[in-house]
Design a protein around this motif. Structure first.
Motif, short mmCIF file in Angstrom:
data_model
loop_
_atom_site.label_atom_id
_atom_site.label_comp_id
_atom_site.label_asym_id
_atom_site.label_seq_id
_atom_site.Cartn_x
_atom_site.Cartn_y
_atom_site.Cartn_z
N ARG A 329 26.57 -31.95 37.29
CA ARG A 329 27.31 -31.08 38.21
C ARG A 329 27.81 -29.82 37.54
NH1 ARG A 329 33.03 -33.94 39.70
NH2 ARG A 329 33.24 -31.94 40.79
N GLU A 332 24.63 -26.36 36.02
CA GLU A 332 24.05 -25.26 36.79
C GLU A 332 22.55 -25.20 36.58
OE1 GLU A 332 26.09 -21.60 36.20
OE2 GLU A 332 28.06 -22.46 36.58
N SER A 356 27.43 -33.56 42.72
CA SER A 356 26.08 -33.16 42.34
C SER A 356 25.18 -33.03 43.57
CB SER A 356 25.49 -34.19 41.37
OG SER A 356 26.27 -34.29 40.20
N TYR A 359 25.87 -29.76 45.23
CA TYR A 359 25.28 -28.66 44.47
C TYR A 359 23.81 -28.52 44.84
CZ TYR A 359 23.32 -26.03 40.57
OH TYR A 359 22.63 -25.10 39.81
N GLN A 363 21.54 -25.55 46.97
CA GLN A 363 20.35 -24.90 46.43
C GLN A 363 19.14 -25.06 47.36
OE1 GLN A 363 20.67 -23.12 43.43
NE2 GLN A 363 22.80 -23.66 43.87
#
Length: 607
Positions: A329, A332, A356, A359, A363
Motif C-alpha cells: 500500500r 506506489e 491496497s 489503491y 489505478q
C-alpha cells in the motif's frame, strides 16, 4: 458444508427438523429437504434456495410422521436444483449426505449395469441405490449399511431412514462430523451439537469410521471394523454458543479436523468433479485478457498466496507479483490496466489489504478477492468474489481458512491455464482429479495426530526452531514457523532451503530442531543435501515427507513424519496439516491459550 439432522420422536418431527436445519444455516447451503415416514411409508419435501421456501412448501403440503431426516445441501455433484436436493429416496430408503463419494462414477456404472435408474446428477444417489441393492438381496437394514460402507471411498457423513420401520435410523461418519443426541424416549442425529441443542444436551460424537444404529431405546455404535464400541456422553453447551468445540479440546483442533469437509465444499464450488472440468460460471474473470496478476495479502493469507504464485506461473504461465499488503500500500507500485489485482483475506476486513485494494481500484485495475466472509467490505468492493466456504473459524491461528484459500486458488490457476490455452482438456481433467483427492489424503494425515503429538513433547522444550522447504514447500515453511510462533511463543523462522548457507546455517547446533518439508518431488535431492548439512553440524532434523522420501533421506532424524504419496499439485494442501498439528500440540503441551494467543486478534481491522 451440508447439514444433517435425524429424529426418532414422540410427536410430529417436520417442524423440529426444520428448526434444527435453521441452526445449521451458518454452514452454507443452496437447497433443503426433509423426509418422514407416514403410516410406515416414505415421503419427502424439498425446495431450492433458503429454508423459507421449504417451510412454505410444507405449509401447502404438510408432512406427517414421528421419525424423519433433514438436510441443507451445498451443491457438489449436480446443480443446486430441487431434483438434486436431499433427501434422496428409493422404494426402500431415504438418505442424506455430507461430503463427497469419490468413486461414485464407478458405483453408478456398476449399478446402472444391474438395472438401477438414476434420477439425479449427485454422488449421493449412488449410496441410496447401493444400500437398496443390498436390501433387495435379503439383508436387513443394519446388514445392508454395514456391508455397503466399505465400498464407499471419500469423506462422508450419512443418515438413513428406512421404509416400513418407524423405530430405526442409521448414521455413519468418515471424515465430516456426526453427533448423536439422547432425549426422553427420543433419539437424534446431527452434523453438530448446535442442530441438536433445542432437543437435548446429552451428546455423543462419533469418531472417524464409526457407524451407529439408532432406535427409540438408544444407540449402538460400531467402529470401522464393525466392533461394538462405547463413546462418551458429553453435556453440550451449544444452546448458549453459535459454534461449539464438539468433542475437541480447542476450536483450533476442531477446525483442523474440519478441513477434509470444508476443502471438499470449496473445491466443488469451482470444479465439476463429474466432468473433470472447471465450473466456468464460478470464475467471473476472463483470464485470457490478463497479462499479469498482482496478489496482496497479510499473514497466513500471504503464505497461501505465495503458494498460489507457483501454480499460476507453472500451470497458466501467468506472471505474478506478490506482496504483503502493509508494504504494497505504500510502494506506489506502477500497475498495468491489463493486470488483475487479487486480494486474499479470511475476514474480508483486513485494513492493509483493503487499503491496497482501493489503491489498485484507483489505478483502474479489475479487482478480485478470495474471502471467507462474502458480505465483508473487501468482497463488496470487488468485481469478482471467490468464496472459500470454510465456515466460521474461531481459532485465531488460521487452519481451515488457509487450506480453503489454497483450494480456491488452485482451482483458479487451472481456470487461468484453460483460458490462456496453456493446458488442454486432458491436463485439466488430470489437475481436477488431483484436487478432488485432497480431502481423502488429508483425512489420512489427520490419523497421524498421536505420532505428531509425541514429537511435540520434545519441541515444547526448545527456544528456537528452523523450518526449511523448496518450491511450494518454502511458503509452507514460513507458515509453519508463523503457526508455532503464534500459539506456542517459541521463536521460529521459515527459510527457502537453498538459502541455508547464506546465513541461517550459523544458527544450527544440537539444541535447534530443523523441520524440513520435503515431498519426493523434483527438488527433493537438493533438499536432502541441505538436511545433510544440518545433520553434519549436530542439528536435529524433523522430516516431513512421503514413503519414498523417507527411504531416500539417508540421515538419522529426530523424527520422520511419513505422509501419503500425493500428486504434486495438492502437496501444499496435504503438507499443511502436519505443520498445523506440530504447532497445536506444542502449544497444548506448553499450556498456552491456543484459541486466543496473547496480543493477537482474529481480524486486523486497523493498521
Amino acid at each position: 458444508m451440508c447439514g444433517i439432522i435425524g429424529i426418532i420422536g414422540n410427536d410430529q418431527v417436520a417442524p423440529r427438523l426444520v428448526d434444527a436445519l435453521k441452526r445449521l444455516e451458518y454452514r452454507g447451503y443452496d437447497s433443503a429437504g426433509i423426509a418422514t415416514l407416514q403410516d410406515g411409508k416414505l415421503d419427502r419435501r424439498r425446495a431450492e434456495g433458503k429454508l423459507v421456501n421449504l417451510e412454505n412448501r410444507l405449509a401447502r403440503e404438510p408432512l406427517p410422521g414421528v421419525i424423519g431426516i433433514g438436510h441443507t445441501r451445498w451443491a457438489t455433484h449436480g446443480r443446486p436444483v430441487e431434483r438434486n436436493a436431499h433427501p434422496h429416496i428409493t422404494n426402500r430408503l431415504a438418505v442424506v449426505h455430507n461430503g463427497i463419494i469419490e468413486n461414485f462414477a464407478e458405483l453408478r456404472a456398476m449399478l446402472e449395469a444391474e438395472g438401477c435408474r438414476f434420477e439425479t446428477e449427485t454422488d449421493t444417489e449412488a449410496v441410496a441405490h447401493l444400500v437398496t441393492r443390498a436390501l433387495e438381496k435379503g439383508k436387513t437394514p443394519v446388514e445392508a449399511v454395514r456391508d455397503s460402507l466399505p465400498l464407499l471411498k471419500g469423506a462422508f457423513a450419512l443418515a438413513f431412514l428406512f421404509d416400513g420401520d418407524e423405530e430405526l435410523l442409521i448414521g455413519a461418519r468418515q471424515g465430516p462430523p456426526l453427533a448423536i443426541g439422547y432425549g426422553n424416549g427420543e433419539m437424534f442425529l446431527g452434523s453438530d451439537a448446535i442442530a441438536l441443542a433445542p432437543f437435548t444436551d446429552q451428546i455423543v460424537y462419533l469418531e472417524d469410521g464409526d457407524w451407529v444404529v439408532l432406535t427409540r431405546k438408544g444407540a449402538t455404535i460400531y467402529d470401522e471394523n464393525n466392533n461394538r464400541v462405547e463413546r462418551p456422553v458429553q453435556k453440550s453447551q451449544s444452546a448458549n454458543f453459535l459454534v461449539s468445540k464438539g468433542n475437541h479440546r480447542h476450536f483450533m483442533q476442531k477446525e483442523m479436523f474440519e478441513q477434509p469437509e470444508v476443502i471438499s465444499h470449496t473445491l466443488s464450488n469451482y470444479l465439476d468433479f463429474t466432468m473433470g472440468t472447471v465450473r466456468e460460471e464460478a470464475i467471473g474473470v476472463d483470464f485470457s485478457t490478463i497479462d499479469r496478476l498482482t496478489i496482496t495479502a497479510c499473514g497466513t493469507a500471504f503464505y497461501a498466496a505465495s503458494v498460489a504464485r507457483y501454480w499460476f506461473e507453472q500451470i497458466a504461465r501467468l506472471p505474478v507479483d506478490i506482496d504483503i499488503a502493509s508494504e504494497f500500500r505504500y510502494r506506489e507500485m506502477p500497475l498495468s490496466k491489463n493486470s488483475l489485482a487479487l486480494f486474499v483475506s479470511q475476514s474480508g476486513e483486513t485494513a492493509d489489504t483493503l487499503a491496497s485494494l482501493r489503491y489498485c481500484k484507483a489505478q483502474g485495475l479489475k479487482i478480485a478477492s478470495v474471502v471467507n466472509v462474502t458480505g465483508s467490505t473487501i468482497a463488496r468492493e470487488s468485481d469478482a468474489i471467490f468464496p472459500t466456504l470454510a465456515g466460521p473459524e474461531i481459532g485465531v491461528a488460521s487452519t481451515k481458512a488457509f487450506t480453503c484459500q489454497l483450494s480456491a486458488m488452485a482451482a483458479l490457476a487451472i481456470a487461468a491455464g484453460k483460458a490462456r490455452g496453456t493446458i488442454d482438456a486432458r491436463q485439466e481433467q488430470q489437475l481436477v482429479r488431483a484436487l478432488s483427492e485432497a480431502p481423502r489424503y488429508i483425512n489420512q494425515v489427520l490419523k497421524l495426530e498421536n505420532q505428531i503429538e509425541a514429537i511435540c513433547q520434545h519441541l515444547a522444550k526448545v527456544k528456537h526452531v528452523l523450518y526449511l522447504g523448496r518450491g511450494t514447500s518454502y511458503p509452507l515453511a514460513m507458515e509453519g514457523a508463523l503457526k508455532l510462533k503464534e500459539i506456542s511463543y517459541i521463536h521460529a523462522e521459515g527459510y527457502a532451503a537453498g538459502e541455508l548457507k547464506h546465513g541461517p546455517i550459523a544458527l544450527i547446533d544440537e539444541t535447534m530442531p530443523v523441520i524440513v518439508i520435503a515431498p519426493s518431488d523434483r527438488l527433493y535431492d537438493k533438499t536432502v543435501s541441505n538436511m545433510q548439512e544440518v545433520a553434519a553440524r549436530g542439528g536435529r532434523v524433523i522430516l516431513i515427507t512421503d514413503r519414498k522420501g523417507a527411504e531416500g533421506a539417508r540421515i538419522d532424524t529426530m523424527a520422520t513424519i511419513v505422509l501419503p504419496d500425493v500428486p504434486e499439485l495438492i502437496t501444499p494442501l496435504v503438507y499443511a496439516l502436519p505443520i498445523q498439528m506440530l504447532a497445536y500440540h506444542t502449544a497444548v503441551t506448553m499450556g498456552t491459550d491456543v484459541d486466543q494467543p496473547r496480543n493477537l486478534a482474529k481480524s486486523v481491522t486497523v493498521e
